[in-house]
Design a protein around this motif. Structure first.
Motif, PDB file in Angstrom:
ATOM      1  N   GLY A  81       0.822  -1.207   0.000  1.00 49.03           N
ATOM      2  CA  GLY A  81       0.000   0.000   0.000  1.00 49.03           C
ATOM      3  C   GLY A  81       0.856   1.258   0.000  1.00 49.03           C
ATOM      4  O   GLY A  81       0.548   2.231  -0.698  1.00 49.03           O
ATOM      5  N   SER A  82       1.958   1.214   0.755  1.00 53.27           N
ATOM      6  CA  SER A  82       2.877   2.362   0.788  1.00 53.27           C
ATOM      7  C   SER A  82       3.482   2.607  -0.588  1.00 53.27           C
ATOM      8  O   SER A  82       3.655   3.756  -1.006  1.00 53.27           O
ATOM      9  N   VAL A  85       0.818   4.351  -2.682  1.00 56.02           N
ATOM     10  CA  VAL A  85       0.665   5.760  -2.299  1.00 56.02           C
ATOM     11  C   VAL A  85       1.823   6.589  -2.838  1.00 56.02           C
ATOM     12  O   VAL A  85       1.650   7.707  -3.308  1.00 56.02           O
ATOM     13  N   GLY A 131      -1.993  -4.906  -1.809  1.00 62.29           N
ATOM     14  CA  GLY A 131      -1.693  -3.656  -1.116  1.00 62.29           C
ATOM     15  C   GLY A 131      -1.475  -2.509  -2.080  1.00 62.29           C
ATOM     16  O   GLY A 131      -1.951  -1.389  -1.856  1.00 62.29           O
ATOM     17  N   HIS A 132      -0.763  -2.769  -3.172  1.00 63.67           N
ATOM     18  CA  HIS A 132      -0.502  -1.716  -4.154  1.00 63.67           C
ATOM     19  C   HIS A 132      -1.804  -1.203  -4.756  1.00 63.67           C
ATOM     20  O   HIS A 132      -1.990   0.006  -4.933  1.00 63.67           O
ATOM     21  N   HIS A 134      -4.736  -1.194  -3.338  1.00 64.69           N
ATOM     22  CA  HIS A 134      -5.386  -0.358  -2.321  1.00 64.69           C
ATOM     23  C   HIS A 134      -4.689   0.996  -2.236  1.00 64.69           C
ATOM     24  O   HIS A 134      -5.332   2.045  -2.178  1.00 64.69           O
ATOM     25  N   GLY A 135      -3.364   0.969  -2.192  1.00 66.38           N
ATOM     26  CA  GLY A 135      -2.588   2.189  -1.988  1.00 66.38           C
ATOM     27  C   GLY A 135      -2.735   3.193  -3.102  1.00 66.38           C
ATOM     28  O   GLY A 135      -2.701   4.401  -2.867  1.00 66.38           O
ATOM     29  N   MET A 138      -5.588   5.363  -2.353  1.00 67.65           N
ATOM     30  CA  MET A 138      -5.612   5.973  -1.035  1.00 67.65           C
ATOM     31  C   MET A 138      -5.101   7.414  -1.108  1.00 67.65           C
ATOM     32  O   MET A 138      -3.987   7.651  -1.574  1.00 67.65           O
ATOM     33  N   GLY A 148      -6.287   3.478   4.987  1.00 69.14           N
ATOM     34  CA  GLY A 148      -5.317   2.391   5.107  1.00 69.14           C
ATOM     35  C   GLY A 148      -5.613   1.493   6.293  1.00 69.14           C
ATOM     36  O   GLY A 148      -5.565   0.266   6.194  1.00 69.14           O
TER      37      GLY A 148
END
Length: 200
Positions: A81-82, A85, A131-132, A134-135, A138, A148
């Protein structure tokens, strides 16, 4: 385990398996706040099936795997996710998400007894793609942090639903329970192939 706890786990598993659209990450609409983040993994069949399969795989492996495999997914998903973002490119995200459903469903269907470290690595690999996705949606503000936290909690809930589903099916009996768990994995893998055809 007490009967009320079993009923709660069963309800969580049933709720997690409600039919939804195939892809959760459309890139359209508001993506801020805890509620949006929480609902995101619950509103796409690709995310939902992968998360539930992680829980069912953890149930099959037993022991420490029942918390280590889901925990590794959530932690690595946060790292993915980071990356999303930050705008870091991760190739083949949609393909990786679709493959996660096929691979995790197949591992459950085949009853593969992976070492815990290998199961954590497989879960972690696919968590990067989830995660990517989602990120990327975000927002980079306080609402984004709440979003998150929401998608991490939603994901953990789906893992718990998978654990609960595995436990409930397993209580049918040793042989019938294993057949039920493997059939559920096979159904997820088949759904993953369908999702995969749309991702390629």
């Amino acid at each position: 385990m007490s009967r009320p706890v079993l009923h709660r786990l069963g309800l969580a598993a049933a709720a997690a398996l409600l039919p939804t659209v195939a892809f959760a990450h459309t890139g359209v609409g508001e993506a801020g706040g805890f509620a949006h983040g929480f609902l995101h993994p619950l509103t796409g069949l690709d995310h939902l099936l992968a998360m539930v399969m992680v829980g069912m795989l953890a149930w099959q492996l037993g022991g420490h795997a029942r918390w280590l495999v889901p925990a590794s997914f959530v932690v690595v998903m946060a790292l993915g996710g980071s990356l999303g973002v930050a705008g870091t490119t991760v190739p083949f995200v949609e393909l990786g998400i679709a493959l996660s459903v096929v691979v995790l469903g197949s591992v459950v269907a085949l009853g593969m007894r992976l070492p815990v470290a290998a199961a954590m690595a497989v879960a972690g690999l696919f968590a990067i793609f989830h995660g990517h996705a989602h990120g990327q949606e975000m927002p980079a503000d306080v609402l984004g942090l709440s979003y998150g936290a929401g998608f991490m909690v939603g994901t953990a809930l789906l893992h718990t639903a998978g654990l609960g589903l595995g436990m409930l099916i397993g209580r049918i009996g040793d042989r019938a329970g294993q057949v039920g768990i493997r059939a559920t994995g096979a159904a997820a893998a088949i759904a993953g192939v369908v999702i995969l055809t749309g991702a390629v």
